[in-house]
Scaffold this motif. Sequence first.
Motif, short mmCIF file in Angstrom:
data_model
loop_
_atom_site.label_atom_id
_atom_site.label_comp_id
_atom_site.label_asym_id
_atom_site.label_seq_id
_atom_site.Cartn_x
_atom_site.Cartn_y
_atom_site.Cartn_z
N MET A 143 0.81 -1.13 -0.06
CA MET A 143 0.03 -0.14 0.18
C MET A 143 0.86 1.28 -0.15
O MET A 143 1.94 1.31 0.76
N LYS A 144 0.60 2.13 -0.87
CA LYS A 144 1.45 3.58 -0.65
C LYS A 144 0.41 4.79 -0.75
O LYS A 144 -0.77 4.79 -1.10
N PRO A 145 0.99 5.75 -0.02
CA PRO A 145 0.15 6.76 0.14
C PRO A 145 -0.03 7.75 -1.40
O PRO A 145 0.64 7.47 -2.34
N LEU A 146 -0.92 8.46 -1.42
CA LEU A 146 -1.12 9.34 -2.61
C LEU A 146 0.31 10.53 -2.59
O LEU A 146 0.81 10.93 -1.58
N GLY A 147 0.61 10.81 -3.79
CA GLY A 147 1.69 11.79 -4.06
C GLY A 147 2.72 11.28 -4.78
O GLY A 147 3.29 12.18 -5.38
N ALA A 148 2.93 9.85 -5.15
CA ALA A 148 3.89 9.63 -6.03
C ALA A 148 3.12 8.66 -7.21
O ALA A 148 3.78 7.34 -7.13
N PRO A 149 2.29 9.08 -8.00
CA PRO A 149 1.86 8.14 -9.02
C PRO A 149 2.71 7.84 -10.17
O PRO A 149 3.61 8.54 -10.52
N LYS A 150 2.72 6.54 -10.49
CA LYS A 150 3.90 6.12 -11.32
C LYS A 150 3.31 6.08 -12.65
O LYS A 150 4.10 5.85 -13.91
N ASP A 151 2.06 6.38 -13.14
CA ASP A 151 1.58 6.33 -14.55
C ASP A 151 0.10 7.29 -14.52
O ASP A 151 0.22 7.64 -13.47
N GLY A 152 -0.39 7.20 -15.74
CA GLY A 152 -1.36 8.02 -15.84
C GLY A 152 -2.54 7.74 -14.99
O GLY A 152 -3.59 8.36 -14.42
N GLN A 153 -2.82 6.35 -15.13
CA GLN A 153 -4.01 5.72 -14.17
C GLN A 153 -3.86 5.98 -12.86
O GLN A 153 -4.78 6.52 -12.28
N GLU A 154 -2.59 5.78 -12.38
CA GLU A 154 -2.59 6.27 -10.86
C GLU A 154 -2.73 7.84 -10.50
O GLU A 154 -3.38 8.06 -9.76
N ARG A 155 -2.33 8.44 -11.60
CA ARG A 155 -2.78 9.81 -11.37
C ARG A 155 -4.11 10.09 -11.28
O ARG A 155 -4.81 11.14 -10.61
N LEU A 156 -4.96 9.59 -12.15
CA LEU A 156 -6.51 9.61 -12.25
C LEU A 156 -6.83 9.16 -10.94
O LEU A 156 -7.87 9.80 -10.05
N ALA A 157 -6.48 8.03 -10.56
CA ALA A 157 -6.83 7.39 -9.14
C ALA A 157 -6.63 8.27 -7.89
O ALA A 157 -7.55 8.72 -7.19
N GLU A 158 -5.43 9.10 -7.91
CA GLU A 158 -5.16 9.87 -6.82
C GLU A 158 -6.01 11.14 -6.85
O GLU A 158 -6.49 11.62 -5.75
N ALA A 159 -6.20 11.63 -8.09
CA ALA A 159 -7.06 12.80 -8.14
C ALA A 159 -8.60 12.41 -7.67
O ALA A 159 -9.28 13.14 -6.95
N ALA A 160 -8.88 11.29 -7.98
CA ALA A 160 -10.52 10.82 -7.67
C ALA A 160 -10.44 10.79 -6.21
O ALA A 160 -11.39 11.15 -5.52
N LEU A 161 -9.48 10.08 -5.58
CA LEU A 161 -9.42 9.66 -4.22
C LEU A 161 -9.27 11.26 -3.47
O LEU A 161 -10.07 11.44 -2.41
N SER A 162 -8.75 12.13 -4.02
CA SER A 162 -8.59 13.35 -3.19
C SER A 162 -9.83 14.25 -3.32
O SER A 162 -10.16 15.07 -2.59
N SER A 163 -10.86 13.81 -4.18
CA SER A 163 -11.87 14.59 -4.50
C SER A 163 -13.19 14.03 -3.52
O SER A 163 -14.03 14.80 -3.58
N VAL A 164 -12.85 12.95 -2.92
CA VAL A 164 -13.79 12.17 -2.05
C VAL A 164 -13.84 13.05 -0.72
O VAL A 164 -12.99 13.19 0.08
#
Length: 300
Positions: free
Chosen positions: A1-22
């Motif tokens: 498990m990793k924290p938000l802030g270091a996405p490795k690709d475009g899909q993880e960037r979308l995932a982190e943006a989505a989680l940050s919007s909750v």
Amino acid sequence: MKPLGAPKDGQERLAEAALSSVPFLDARALRYEPALSGAASPSYQGVESTLYRVTQAEGEQPSLFLKVHQAECAELFDPARTFGAGKALAQLGLTPEPLHLAADQGAILFRLLGPEWRPATLDALGEEACLSTVVATLRTIAEGPPMGKRWTVFDGIADMRERLGPEADTLPDDAWWLFDGIAAIAEALAAAGADSRPAHGDPHATNIMLGPDGAVRLVDLDMACDTDPHYQLAALLNEACQFDSEMRAGLEMWNGAWSEALYNRCLAYAAADDLYWGLRALLFDRLSPRTSLEFRKYAA
């Protein structure tokens, strides 16, 4: 498990943006990880979305599930409709509850089913009790509130053909024969008449979760629509049943009695469903940057 802030690709960037919007989550405490690796063949699973397990604090067990549509396929999906369908089926106890829609990222956050749940297999669906429960689940959906989008598998085939284009080099030379046959099937079913009822849209094995005491939950509602409920039955039985005797039993579970007309209708829909998913796989072969996935093998 990793924290938000270091996405490795475009899909993880979308995932982190989505989680940050909750709004009800503390993004600083969240941890996430991939839930599974995609596979196109022999099992078609996790190829149109990237899936993540999410914890609400470091050291906790995952309790949330994030689905992020593949960015290159965004035109094929309507996350808002998927979210609405999930809400409706969750109220019936038939799917994990969707908690948040991040439409800009094409993502939906769900409650995570526990470790006691597993995807169905063909062996499991071959058991009478399991198949009967799944058939009853599809009937419950068909008797519930509408999904808000009328769709037929023939609409889907036409859409895939248009997206592939008339000169698609991935189609076999005699594809015209397949399309002529499907046109005849569509004409015959239109002449016979068809009801339009709410449907999950994609009741294949990997979208059917089996839990304790024979419980069933359906996941992946991207194809949810209002359509002929016998199309749903056909899609299920086409995958679950290797022999006519097994399909006959499934038809009797649905109908209460054997019907030659219903059997023929399901065979016709099964052929159309196979062609639809073959064409869809060819389209993803063109669109997806993930060259390790054997879309053409699945399509063939």
